[in-house]
Design a protein around this motif. Sequence first.
Motif, short mmCIF file in Angstrom:
data_model
loop_
_atom_site.label_atom_id
_atom_site.label_comp_id
_atom_site.label_asym_id
_atom_site.label_seq_id
_atom_site.Cartn_x
_atom_site.Cartn_y
_atom_site.Cartn_z
N ALA A 102 -11.19 34.94 48.16
CA ALA A 102 -9.92 35.19 48.84
C ALA A 102 -8.81 34.34 48.22
N ARG A 103 -9.13 33.08 47.89
CA ARG A 103 -8.15 32.20 47.28
C ARG A 103 -7.77 32.70 45.88
N LEU A 104 -8.77 33.14 45.10
CA LEU A 104 -8.48 33.67 43.76
C LEU A 104 -7.59 34.92 43.85
N LYS A 105 -7.85 35.76 44.84
CA LYS A 105 -7.03 36.96 45.03
C LYS A 105 -5.60 36.57 45.36
N GLN A 106 -5.45 35.57 46.24
CA GLN A 106 -4.11 35.11 46.61
C GLN A 106 -3.37 34.56 45.40
N LEU A 107 -4.05 33.76 44.58
CA LEU A 107 -3.42 33.22 43.38
C LEU A 107 -3.01 34.32 42.41
N GLU A 112 1.20 37.67 39.96
CA GLU A 112 1.79 38.99 39.73
C GLU A 112 3.20 39.05 40.28
N ALA A 113 3.40 38.48 41.47
CA ALA A 113 4.73 38.50 42.07
C ALA A 113 5.71 37.68 41.25
N ALA A 114 5.26 36.53 40.75
CA ALA A 114 6.14 35.70 39.93
C ALA A 114 6.48 36.41 38.62
N ASP A 115 5.49 37.04 38.00
CA ASP A 115 5.74 37.79 36.77
C ASP A 115 6.71 38.95 37.02
N ALA A 116 6.50 39.66 38.12
CA ALA A 116 7.38 40.79 38.45
C ALA A 116 8.80 40.30 38.74
N SER A 117 8.89 39.16 39.41
CA SER A 117 10.20 38.60 39.72
C SER A 117 10.93 38.20 38.45
#
Length: 171
Positions: A102-107, A112-117
């Motif tokens: 779950a932690r790896l998925k969150q990271l 992905e969000a940071a890259d997309a941003s």
Amino acid sequence: MPKRESFPIEKIFVPTKQKKTIKPEVVGEIAESILDIGQQAPISVWRDGDRLVLVEGLHRLEACKALGETTIIGVLVPAELAQHKPQLAERPEVEAERIKMARLKQLRLEKEAADASTSALKSAGATQAPRTRSMKGVRDNPKASPGRTAGSARKTLSDWITQQKGSGGRY
């Protein structure tokens, strides 16, 4: 150590609670492995009158069914042991692995969000005017929401997080 036996697949009963945990991708991987090297680990069953009740090995059983097998290798365990078998969620190593995944998925989602941003900021710098969303079809369809018109594409979770961060919203 219990003796390995060959059991007829049609006599094996799978409890409803176990059926809900089937993962088709795991069944496919196990089926490929069985084709390559054969069934390595036996399933566990206990006898309940004329039928056998599955204790462990749901994905192996489903893989053998998918391959058209009529029998499967397994071990017969006493009913008392089957009833007192610790559930997977109660095992500490399984819980630790679940938390880790779950932690790896969150990271991964955060990355992905940071890259997309970052890409969105770069592309926004290249364009002059902000794009507006078309409201075509919203008046015609009272159930359509402004954010989800008939022609709009589905967003991924990372797109949504990026949008929320950009608009200052909470997520």
